[in-house]
Design a protein around this motif. Structure first.
Motif, short mmCIF file in Angstrom:
data_model
loop_
_atom_site.label_atom_id
_atom_site.label_comp_id
_atom_site.label_asym_id
_atom_site.label_seq_id
_atom_site.Cartn_x
_atom_site.Cartn_y
_atom_site.Cartn_z
N PHE A 152 5.80 -42.59 123.86
CA PHE A 152 6.92 -41.66 124.05
C PHE A 152 6.58 -40.59 125.07
N GLY A 153 6.00 -41.08 126.17
CA GLY A 153 5.77 -40.20 127.31
C GLY A 153 4.38 -39.58 127.32
N PHE A 154 3.99 -39.11 128.49
CA PHE A 154 2.69 -38.46 128.63
C PHE A 154 2.74 -37.04 128.07
N ARG A 155 1.63 -36.61 127.50
CA ARG A 155 1.52 -35.26 126.95
C ARG A 155 1.08 -34.30 128.05
N ASN A 156 1.70 -33.13 128.06
CA ASN A 156 1.40 -32.10 129.04
C ASN A 156 1.31 -30.76 128.32
N VAL A 157 1.04 -29.72 129.05
CA VAL A 157 0.79 -28.41 128.45
C VAL A 157 1.83 -27.39 128.91
N VAL A 158 2.33 -26.59 127.97
CA VAL A 158 3.06 -25.38 128.33
C VAL A 158 2.22 -24.20 127.85
N SER A 159 2.19 -23.14 128.67
CA SER A 159 1.28 -22.04 128.39
C SER A 159 1.87 -20.70 128.81
N THR A 160 1.42 -19.66 128.12
CA THR A 160 1.78 -18.31 128.53
C THR A 160 0.83 -17.80 129.62
N LYS A 161 -0.28 -18.51 129.82
CA LYS A 161 -1.27 -18.15 130.84
C LYS A 161 -1.35 -19.25 131.90
N LYS A 162 -1.56 -18.88 133.12
CA LYS A 162 -1.67 -19.85 134.20
C LYS A 162 -3.03 -20.56 134.12
N CYS A 163 -3.00 -21.87 133.99
CA CYS A 163 -4.23 -22.65 133.87
C CYS A 163 -4.20 -23.81 134.85
N GLU A 164 -5.18 -23.83 135.75
CA GLU A 164 -5.28 -24.92 136.71
C GLU A 164 -6.63 -25.63 136.64
N THR A 165 -7.61 -24.97 136.04
CA THR A 165 -8.96 -25.53 136.00
C THR A 165 -9.50 -25.50 134.57
N VAL A 166 -10.62 -26.20 134.38
CA VAL A 166 -11.29 -26.17 133.07
C VAL A 166 -11.68 -24.75 132.72
N ASP A 167 -12.12 -23.99 133.72
CA ASP A 167 -12.51 -22.60 133.47
C ASP A 167 -11.32 -21.78 132.99
N ASP A 168 -10.14 -22.00 133.59
CA ASP A 168 -8.94 -21.29 133.14
C ASP A 168 -8.63 -21.63 131.68
N PHE A 169 -8.68 -22.91 131.36
CA PHE A 169 -8.38 -23.34 129.99
C PHE A 169 -9.40 -22.78 128.99
N SER A 170 -10.63 -22.61 129.42
CA SER A 170 -11.68 -22.15 128.50
C SER A 170 -11.42 -20.75 127.95
N LYS A 171 -10.49 -20.03 128.58
CA LYS A 171 -10.22 -18.65 128.18
C LYS A 171 -9.02 -18.52 127.25
N ILE A 172 -8.43 -19.66 126.83
CA ILE A 172 -7.23 -19.59 125.98
C ILE A 172 -7.41 -20.39 124.68
N LEU A 173 -6.50 -20.12 123.76
CA LEU A 173 -6.38 -20.89 122.52
C LEU A 173 -5.19 -21.83 122.67
N MET A 174 -5.39 -23.11 122.40
CA MET A 174 -4.31 -24.09 122.54
C MET A 174 -4.08 -24.81 121.23
N ARG A 175 -2.85 -24.89 120.82
CA ARG A 175 -2.52 -25.66 119.62
C ARG A 175 -2.80 -27.14 119.84
N VAL A 176 -3.49 -27.75 118.87
CA VAL A 176 -3.72 -29.19 118.90
C VAL A 176 -3.24 -29.78 117.58
N VAL A 177 -2.86 -31.05 117.61
CA VAL A 177 -2.44 -31.76 116.41
C VAL A 177 -3.66 -32.01 115.53
N ASN A 178 -3.52 -31.73 114.25
CA ASN A 178 -4.65 -31.84 113.33
C ASN A 178 -4.81 -33.27 112.80
#
Length: 329
Positions: A152-178
């Motif tokens: 049902f389609g590829f998964r992508n990210v919506v964020s309140t913070k601009k993230c383009e790199t692994v380093d950018d992502f490392s500074k945020i909390l992201m909801r994941v499916v448990n």
């Protein structure tokens, strides 16, 4: 009088097997009346539900009403894991689920990050011996029948913070499916993963409990996750894929002809789901742009390079990854 009583007794004995098997002259069949219960947690305008409705109509028409279907939409049957257990126990006939690595670790590779690169790649996989091997393993581990599969389609990210790199992502909390293996999204992208129920994600984004969530585009739109966020990051890190698990108790009770019809109905559901999401993909991106989200296309290779971290957690995956990658059209 004795002759009359004897005749009535003979008629009753002759009719008993028909009554016991739940058959009738009305439906013109010598097979039993069946009511199938099917549950999912999507709204009624979603392709998942539309597919189930089409399958209901197909089964009821093909059997002249001998097989009927009860639909529990939008999570009305119960929480996801309770529904899974109900199918395993035989108190629910069918439920839409994932390739659950918590039961059979190797099956999680189907939803592993950067496993499928296109929809055609996915369809080639479904025709392969590798799919049948993984499906059989999952069936045996869960004690269910895996009756059809779908994306049902590829998964992508919506964020309140601009993230383009692994380093950018490392500074945020992201909801994941448990549910394993969904947490691997955090492993390849780099954020700290936070497990939240899907019903709590909107509030979590709104209050800052998390700064991002990863979902298929259609789900992001349906759940309005774009409203509290500013960026759509097209990571395409995972093909959202699932299967319909079917009660083994119910499956074993079906005649061969009914098994053929029911399996055909569930592959019909899968086809409707896939067509619906593929058609909506481009429209959803335009919708998010119109909702003032900035759309970012990051370099995916930086995330693909982190796959060894995933294989470290799931060592059974790597050989399957290589086999499935080789199936790319």
């Amino acid at each position: 009088m004795k002759k009359l009583l004897f005749l009535l007794a003979a008629i009753s004995i002759a009719m008993f097997p028909l009554i016991a098997n739940g058959t009738s002259e009305q439906n013109g069949s010598d097979e039993k009346q069946i009511t199938l219960s099917i549950a999912h947690y999507y709204p009624e305008d979603n392709p998942h539900h539309l597919g189930v409705v089409a399958a209901k109509e197909f089964l009821e028409k093909e059997t002249n009403g001998r097989i009927t279907v009860e639909i529990y939409s939008n999570g009305s049957f119960g929480e996801q894991m309770n529904s899974v257990q109900a199918v395993r126990q035989g108190t629910l006939d069918a439920f839409q689920h994932s390739f659950d690595a918590s039961y059979y670790p190797a099956a999680g590779v189907i939803q592993g990050p950067y496993q499928f690169r296109s929809y055609d790649h996915w369809r080639a996989f479904l025709k392969s011996d590798v799919y049948n091997e993984l499906k059989t393993g999952l069936e045996e581990a869960m004690g269910v029948k895996v009756i059809s599969a779908f994306h049902f389609g590829f998964r992508n990210v919506v964020s309140t913070k601009k993230c383009e790199t692994v380093d950018d992502f490392s500074k945020i909390l992201m909801r994941v499916v448990n549910i394993s293996p969904y947490e691997t999204a955090a492993t390849v992208l780099g954020p700290t993963g936070v497990a939240l129920s899907i019903n709590d994600v909107y509030m979590g984004l709104n209050t800052g409990v998390v700064q991002a969530t990863e979902n298929p585009l259609g789900q992001i739109r349906e759940r309005s996750f774009h409203e509290p966020t500013k960026y759509l990051i097209m990571t395409e890190h995972m093909l959202a894929a699932g299967n319909w698990i079917f009660s083994k108790k119910r499956w074993d009770s079906l005649s061969d002809s009914d098994k053929t019809l029911v399996e055909k109905a569930f592959w019909m559901i899968s086809e409707i789901i896939e067509k619906g999401y593929e058609k909506a993909g481009v429209d959803n991106i335009e919708f998010f742009k119109n909702e003032s989200l900035e759309v970012i296309y990051p370099d995916k290779q930086q995330f693909i390079d982190r796959l060894p971290l995933v294989f470290k957690d799931y060592p059974t995956w790597e050989p399957y990854y290589k086999k499935i990658q080789a199936m790319q059209p």
